[in-house]
Design a protein around this motif. Structure first.
Motif, PDB file in Angstrom:
ATOM      1  N   ALA A  15      -5.713 -10.779  -6.160  1.00 47.01           N
ATOM      2  CA  ALA A  15      -5.778  -9.607  -5.277  1.00 47.01           C
ATOM      3  C   ALA A  15      -4.756  -9.684  -4.149  1.00 47.01           C
ATOM      4  CB  ALA A  15      -7.187  -9.465  -4.707  1.00 47.01           C
ATOM      5  N   ILE A  26      -1.812  -6.781  -3.804  1.00 46.46           N
ATOM      6  CA  ILE A  26      -1.623  -5.916  -2.633  1.00 46.46           C
ATOM      7  C   ILE A  26      -0.196  -6.064  -2.114  1.00 46.46           C
ATOM      8  CG2 ILE A  26      -2.404  -5.442  -0.280  1.00 46.46           C
ATOM      9  CD1 ILE A  26      -5.180  -6.522  -1.170  1.00 46.46           C
ATOM     10  N   VAL A  51      -8.229 -10.262   0.809  1.00 48.23           N
ATOM     11  CA  VAL A  51      -7.462  -9.068   1.178  1.00 48.23           C
ATOM     12  C   VAL A  51      -6.846  -9.084   2.563  1.00 48.23           C
ATOM     13  CG1 VAL A  51      -8.891  -7.662  -0.352  1.00 48.23           C
ATOM     14  CG2 VAL A  51      -9.485  -7.800   2.059  1.00 48.23           C
ATOM     15  N   ALA A  54      -3.396  -7.040   2.894  1.00 43.89           N
ATOM     16  CA  ALA A  54      -3.568  -5.705   3.459  1.00 43.89           C
ATOM     17  C   ALA A  54      -2.749  -5.541   4.731  1.00 43.89           C
ATOM     18  CB  ALA A  54      -5.043  -5.435   3.734  1.00 43.89           C
ATOM     19  N   CYS A  73      -4.215   1.304   3.495  1.00 47.16           N
ATOM     20  CA  CYS A  73      -5.406   0.718   2.905  1.00 47.16           C
ATOM     21  C   CYS A  73      -6.632   1.490   3.376  1.00 47.16           C
ATOM     22  CB  CYS A  73      -5.570  -0.745   3.323  1.00 47.16           C
ATOM     23  SG  CYS A  73      -4.330  -1.865   2.671  1.00 47.16           S
ATOM     24  N   ILE A 104     -11.409  -2.075  -1.776  1.00 48.02           N
ATOM     25  CA  ILE A 104     -10.137  -1.677  -1.178  1.00 48.02           C
ATOM     26  C   ILE A 104      -9.367  -0.758  -2.106  1.00 48.02           C
ATOM     27  CG2 ILE A 104      -8.830  -3.667  -2.077  1.00 48.02           C
ATOM     28  CD1 ILE A 104      -7.329  -3.713   0.625  1.00 48.02           C
TER      29      ILE A 104
END
Length: 264
Positions: free
Chosen positions: A191, A195, A216, A220, A230, A245
């Motif tokens: 993840a 992102i 995240v 993010a 986001c 998310i």
């Protein structure tokens, strides 16, 4: 506190931890792998990597005294403090234990409830994503820029499937399936990196449920600093602690929310 100097120190820690992960992946045996739950793996590598990160970050006390820690493997007890390191020593463990890639080291720094620095390192590709503020998101020293894709059609979309799929998460996946002929979907398995791929303009958006803050927080923030957006699945800003998310280039966000998250 000089955030850029601190970020340089954190990047070196992430790089050293990444090298440890690369070395240990080749030596990892099936007997060394534990299950925390269905498809949810943990190894001695996760724990050792986290211990090394915590020790290294504690060593930065001259630059940032008395910071707390929020970690995946609980190698250090969480204490509520003004500054908190949010770390995932090995994001993409399932890839890692199967000898696959990508996987990453993710480190974020929060001041109260606001992320102020993010570092995500891919040791296999030797790619260091980092940010210290708006317009200051970089990949190996080169500024990051989100894509200009404005529609779902022909979009390049990352997503993940959580270890425990609740009713809402299952519905989101069903909504996504209806778009399979319109755009390209990919699951990469980290993840934090996925992102960052949105921040780099590789992917146009990424969505996932069942996430934790350490998955995240850094990515993010990097995306935000690169000009992306986001939100949680309700369109709000509770995506670090809210377990869900939607990360995008901003332009495609509304359509993703409408067509995939809400299913309209």
């Amino acid at each position: 506190m000089n955030l850029k100097n601190l970020c340089n120190e954190v990047k070196m820690l992430a790089s050293a931890t990444g090298e440890f992960l690369k070395t240990e992946q080749a030596a990892l045996k099936k007997k060394d792998i534990e299950l925390k739950g269905t498809r949810n793996y943990v190894t001695y590598v996760d724990k050792e990597a986290e211990s090394r990160l915590v020790k290294g970050l504690k060593g930065l006390n001259v630059l940032l005294p008395e910071a707390g820690f929020l970690t995946e493997e609980d190698t250090v007890e969480f204490e509520q403090k003004e500054y908190t390191w949010v770390i995932d020593p090995l994001d993409g463990t399932t890839n890692y234990v199967h000898g696959d890639k990508p996987y990453s080291v993710s480190i974020a720094l929060m001041r109260k409830k606001e992320v102020i620095m993010g570092v995500v390192y891919d040791p296999v590709a030797d790619e260091m994503y980092y940010a210290t503020g708006k317009g200051e998101a970089l990949l190996n020293g080169t500024p990051l820029k989100v894509s200009s894709q404005a529609t779902l059609e022909n979009g390049y979309i990352g997503f993940g499937i959580p270890y425990s799929l609740d009713e809402r998460g299952e519905q989101v996946l069903k909504n996504a399936m209806r778009q399979f002929r319109k755009c390209s979907f990919r699951i990469k398995g980290s993840a934090a990196l996925e992102i960052c791929y949105v921040a780099a303009g590789i992917s146009d958006t990424y969505f996932h449920t069942g996430l934790s803050p350490w998955d995240v927080a850094a990515g993010a923030f990097i995306l935000h600093c690169a000009g992306g957006k986001c939100s949680d699945f309700s369109g709000g800003d509770n995506y670090v602690f809210g377990k869900e998310i939607v990360a995008s280039n901003g332009l495609i966000h509304e359509e993703i929310m409408r067509s995939i998250i809400e299913g309209n």
